[in-house]
Motif scaffolding. Structure first.
Motif, short mmCIF file in Angstrom:
data_model
loop_
_atom_site.label_atom_id
_atom_site.label_comp_id
_atom_site.label_asym_id
_atom_site.label_seq_id
_atom_site.Cartn_x
_atom_site.Cartn_y
_atom_site.Cartn_z
N GLN A 55 2.08 9.77 23.73
CA GLN A 55 1.49 9.85 22.63
C GLN A 55 2.66 10.13 21.63
O GLN A 55 2.60 9.42 20.50
CB GLN A 55 0.56 10.93 22.56
CG GLN A 55 -0.25 11.14 21.09
CD GLN A 55 -1.36 12.49 21.25
OE1 GLN A 55 -1.34 12.95 22.03
NE2 GLN A 55 -2.17 12.48 20.01
N HIS A 59 3.47 7.57 18.55
CA HIS A 59 3.61 7.77 17.08
C HIS A 59 5.09 7.84 16.72
O HIS A 59 5.28 7.15 15.37
CB HIS A 59 3.26 9.44 17.04
CG HIS A 59 1.86 9.72 17.33
ND1 HIS A 59 1.52 10.90 17.72
CD2 HIS A 59 0.67 8.87 16.92
CE1 HIS A 59 -0.05 10.88 17.80
NE2 HIS A 59 -0.46 9.77 17.28
N HIS A 62 5.79 3.94 15.99
CA HIS A 62 4.80 3.52 14.93
C HIS A 62 5.64 3.88 13.55
O HIS A 62 5.66 3.19 12.58
CB HIS A 62 3.60 4.13 14.79
CG HIS A 62 2.70 3.86 13.65
ND1 HIS A 62 1.99 2.66 13.37
CD2 HIS A 62 2.44 4.60 12.67
CE1 HIS A 62 1.57 2.66 12.47
NE2 HIS A 62 1.65 3.84 11.93
N TYR A 63 6.21 5.09 13.55
CA TYR A 63 6.82 5.52 12.32
C TYR A 63 8.17 4.85 12.14
O TYR A 63 8.38 4.23 11.02
CB TYR A 63 7.24 6.82 12.58
CG TYR A 63 7.77 7.52 11.22
CD1 TYR A 63 7.15 7.59 9.87
CD2 TYR A 63 9.10 7.37 10.95
CE1 TYR A 63 7.49 7.88 8.75
CE2 TYR A 63 9.81 7.99 9.73
CZ TYR A 63 9.07 8.04 8.66
OH TYR A 63 9.61 8.50 7.34
N GLU A 99 6.48 13.90 9.77
CA GLU A 99 5.36 12.93 10.62
C GLU A 99 4.96 13.51 11.97
O GLU A 99 3.92 13.41 12.42
CB GLU A 99 5.48 11.36 10.57
CG GLU A 99 5.43 10.66 9.15
CD GLU A 99 3.99 10.56 8.77
OE1 GLU A 99 3.08 10.35 9.62
OE2 GLU A 99 3.63 10.70 7.42
N HIS A 103 1.51 14.94 13.59
CA HIS A 103 0.66 14.41 14.75
C HIS A 103 0.75 15.48 15.91
O HIS A 103 -0.29 15.54 16.69
CB HIS A 103 1.71 13.24 15.58
CG HIS A 103 1.40 11.84 14.71
ND1 HIS A 103 0.10 11.40 14.55
CD2 HIS A 103 2.25 11.43 13.70
CE1 HIS A 103 0.27 10.12 13.85
NE2 HIS A 103 1.61 9.95 13.50
#
Length: 133
Positions: A55, A59, A62-63, A99, A103
């Motif tokens: 996970q 994340h 993605h960032y 970020e 998360h």
């Protein structure tokens, strides 16, 4: 050292993460040349390949997918001074860290401001324990 003494039970994601973020911010805020933060960015990209938590890895990737192209263009922009590039990188890293904190379920009202982070990393004492020195 036996392998029994070295196990995943000794490594907790929050502790490992804190150390990594501390290292990245320390290097970023103490960089003198754009090459320093370019190298750090490459280190971050390599780390993202080995993040153990699926996970967190998703994340993080993605960032970087969302922001990396803009960051790389700033890192390469010869019209910017090294100081400007380093500042841009550190602001990017600050947002990236925020970020990650979002998360992980942290309350954004508890996040330090960018100015507080800058002051911390430029002024903290590396050794504040009685280590015999």
């Amino acid at each position: 050292m036996s392998l029994n003494r070295l196990s995943n039970n000794h490594f907790h994601a929050k502790d490992v993460g804190r150390g990594i973020w501390h290292y990245w911010h320390s290097v970023g805020f103490h960089s003198k040349y754009r090459e320093d933060v370019i190298s750090l960015y490459h280190t971050i990209l390599i780390y993202n390949k080995v993040i153990r938590c699926a996970q967190c890895k998703e994340h993080s990737n993605h960032y970087i997918d969302k922001t990396g192209d803009d960051l790389v263009s700033k890192l390469k922009d010869i019209t910017l001074t090294d100081t400007e590039v380093i500042d841009y990188f550190n602001r990017w890293l600050y947002q990236y860290h925020n970020e990650a904190n979002l998360h992980s379920g942290k309350d954004p009202s508890t996040f330090p401001t960018y100015v507080e982070v800058v002051e911390f990393y430029l002024n903290y004492e590396m050794c504040n324990e009685d280590c015999g020195k």
